[in-house]
Design a protein around this motif. Structure first.
Motif: not given
Ligand code: 5AD
Length: 363
Positions: A206, A71-72, A238, A165, A236, A319, A167
């Motif tokens: 997230m 995701y990053c 994104l 985190r 959230p 990110l 995550e």
């Protein structure tokens, strides 16, 4: 189940809600009920921290990363980022700026790196910052998973809080959003080590990941409770176009509204269940709506972490899409932020570290 009973029960004492009741809160759709939820959580925030918002200056130290999270935006295999690493002088300059501008605390964040060179660099920086500010500036690290010895050295050099985190606390989701060699177990182990070393420990998740259920989000809150965390930083999900999870996703207005609402409901649910932990109103909320961070505060969060990195580096630390304040100077951000916080009737707690009341309650 009804909202009124759940809110009464939750405000009476911490850890009062069942998984089903947490799910009920996360699944609220009705606008009026949502406002009632935010209002109840905000009331609890007031009980623990009054009309005060803790502030930390976020320094994005570098975007070189050994991880390849799906995701990053700064994942290792994204070739479209210009990699940077701030040198000692730059980090000292930004820390000094924060101290001079009455920040009680900073967060040093970067991509994940494990090497003696990096460990020693951070260690000496921590000593330099502590000396420069006579120990007046609180220092939080957010530098990913690290061996126990590294974390111990950094603690001894002056760091007192750490953000890592998880995550997602659902191993199934964790596996779906990371490559095979990223270990959920090691991340949890790392959180336990941080606790053992007596850091104030922060984690988070997230929110609104593809396929994530309300039950899994309620599970995240249970994870926070079980790990006895001092701070929660969540935001959230994104999409970022240069990542596997950012391809062909709908970034419609509808998607953005849903992500924002779910993010806010999650903040409220965490406040109602955990009561005295620090909760950050994160930048990802602001990426969804201009006043997203203020909405986060009004939904029960009590910490904001404005970016104080020099703007020339900010564009390389994306990110996710829509990262706010990429071109804004730190002076402008702070002025704007002070105004926004005042506009919702809250006040920034200048010159205070803003440590987690939960940490002191535990000791
Ligand atoms: N959307 C939302 N948050 C993200 N992060 C990384 N990529 C994204 C994304 N696409 C968050 C992760 C990480 C933190 C620094 O930024 O949760 O821990």
């Amino acid at each position: 189940m009804n909202l009124y009973d759940i809110l009464n029960k939750a405000t009476a004492k911490p850890h009062a809600l069942s998984q089903e009741e947490l799910m009920f809160l996360l699944e609220i759709r009705d606008e009026k009920e949502m406002q009632q939820l935010f209002h109840a959580a905000y009331g609890l925030k007031l009980r623990y921290t009054g009309k005060m918002v803790s502030i930390r200056g976020l320094i994005e130290m570098g975007n070189v990363c050994a991880k390849d999270c799906f995701y990053c935006g700064i994942r290792k295999s994204n070739p479209n980022v210009e990699r940077f690493q701030l040198d000692r002088e730059a980090v000292l300059r930004m820390s000094r700026w924060a101290w001079k501008h009455n920040f009680g605390s900073i967060v040093m964040q970067s991509g994940e790196m494990e090497s003696e060179e990096h460990t020693a660099f951070v260690e000496s920086l921590l000593r330099d910052i502590t000396n420069m500010c006579n120990g007046e500036l609180g220092i939080t690290l957010s530098l990913g998973e690290q061996p126990e010895e590294t974390l111990r050295r950094w603690k001894n050099a002056g760091a007192h809080r750490y953000l890592l985190r998880i995550e997602s606390s659902s191993e199934e989701i964790y596996r779906a959003i990371h490559p095979k060699n990223h270990s959920f177990a090691r991340r949890v182990e790392c959180l336990k080590i941080l606790r053992k070393l007596d850091y104030q420990v922060g984690s988070g998740v997230m929110i609104g990941l593809p396929g994530q259920s309300a039950a899994q989000l309620a599970g995240d809150i249970e994870f926070f409770r079980k790990m006895d965390l001092d701070m929660i930083g969540m935001g959230p999900f994104l999409p970022h176009h240069d990542t596997p999870m950012g391809k062909n996703v709908d970034f419609s207005e509808n998607f953005r509204r849903q992500q924002l609402e779910l993010g806010l409901k999650m903040i409220s649910a965490v406040r109602l269940q955990l009561h005295n932990t620090n909760i950050a109103s994160t930048t990802a909320l602001e990426a969804l709506r201009n006043d997203g961070r203020e909405l986060g505060l009004l939904a029960g969060a009590n910490v904001i972490m404005p970016n104080i990195t020099d703007p020339e580096y900010r564009k390389n630390y994306k990110l996710y899409e829509n990262k706010p304040a990429v071109n804004e100077s730190s002076d402008d951000s702070i002025r704007e932020l002070t105004r926004k916080v005042a506009a919702i009737g809250e006040e920034i707690n200048w010159n205070k570290r803003g440590d987690s009341p939960h940490y002191f309650a535990r000791h």
